[in-house]
Design an enzyme around this catalytic site. Structure first.
Site, short mmCIF file in Angstrom:
data_model
loop_
_atom_site.label_atom_id
_atom_site.label_comp_id
_atom_site.label_asym_id
_atom_site.label_seq_id
_atom_site.Cartn_x
_atom_site.Cartn_y
_atom_site.Cartn_z
N ASP A 180 0.87 -1.18 0.00
CA ASP A 180 0.00 0.00 0.00
C ASP A 180 0.91 1.23 0.00
OD1 ASP A 180 0.86 0.30 2.62
OD2 ASP A 180 -1.14 0.25 3.52
N THR A 182 2.49 -1.62 9.00
CA THR A 182 2.86 -2.55 10.07
C THR A 182 3.12 -3.96 9.55
OG1 THR A 182 0.55 -3.14 10.39
CG2 THR A 182 1.41 -1.34 11.76
N HIS A 190 7.30 -30.64 10.53
CA HIS A 190 6.72 -29.33 10.16
C HIS A 190 5.67 -29.49 9.05
CE1 HIS A 190 9.60 -27.53 12.79
NE2 HIS A 190 10.60 -28.06 12.12
C1 RB5 Z 1 -1.98 2.69 6.51
O1 RB5 Z 1 -2.00 3.91 7.20
C2 RB5 Z 1 -1.80 1.53 7.48
O2 RB5 Z 1 -2.94 1.37 8.26
C3 RB5 Z 1 -1.46 0.27 6.73
O3 RB5 Z 1 -0.33 0.47 5.96
C4 RB5 Z 1 -1.18 -0.96 7.57
O4 RB5 Z 1 -0.25 -0.70 8.58
C5 RB5 Z 1 -2.35 -1.70 8.05
O5 RB5 Z 1 -2.24 -2.77 8.65
#
Ligand code: RB5
Length: 147
Positions: A13, A72, A138
């Site tokens: 993203d 994240t 595994h």
């Molecule tokens: C975008 O601001 C953020 O929410 C996205 O990149 C991600 O961390 C979502 O899990």
């Protein structure tokens, strides 16, 4: 270990855009074929719109592996793991990526773009790509993941 002759998917993203571009350039310069699923700028987008197409291609065997990046790493990995036979691992250290391959046969690496340096991310990517699955006990555990 992922063969360089098969395309490797990458998607992100807006929060992962710069890191995707950096990693893509490094991979291509080392002979990897990269299929870029976007996004293609830092403009705000919704991570599922980019994670789903890549994860669907992994699930259907059209590509063998992928790298997903959001802020994240959580949203993009949660999305990918909805797909059958996708094992997306959120990794922020090379050692975690190594174990994700050895023990979990992870086929997608998720990176936290806002919480990892480009150098550490690249190191994590190479360990992910170059480590093989150990199989054995595994494999038995992996066979129990799908519902
Ligand atoms: C975008 O601001 C953020 O929410 C996205 O990149 C991600 O961390 C979502 O899990």
């Amino acid at each position: 270990m992922f063969d360089k002759n098969f395309p490797l998917g990458m998607a992100c993203d807006h929060a992962g855009f710069e890191l995707k571009e950096y990693i893509k350039k490094e991979l291509v310069s080392r002979g990897y074929e990269v299929k870029d699923y976007g996004t293609h700028s830092g403009e705000s987008v919704d991570y599922p719109d980019y994670a789903h197409p890549l994860a669907a291609d992994v699930s259907e065997g059209k590509i063998k592996a992928g790298i997903l990046i959001c802020g994240t790493g959580n949203g993009i990995s949660m999305t990918a793991n909805k797909h059958k036979d996708v094992r997306c691992a959120l990794c922020w250290e090379p050692e975690i990526a190594k174990l994700a391959r050895q023990h979990n046969d992870a086929n997608i690496l998720a990176l936290p773009g806002r919480y990892i340096s480009p150098e550490k991310a690249l190191e994590t990517v190479f360990v992910f790509l170059e480590t093989g699955f150990e199989g054995g006990r595994h494999q038995r555990r992996i066979d129990k993941i799908n519902l």
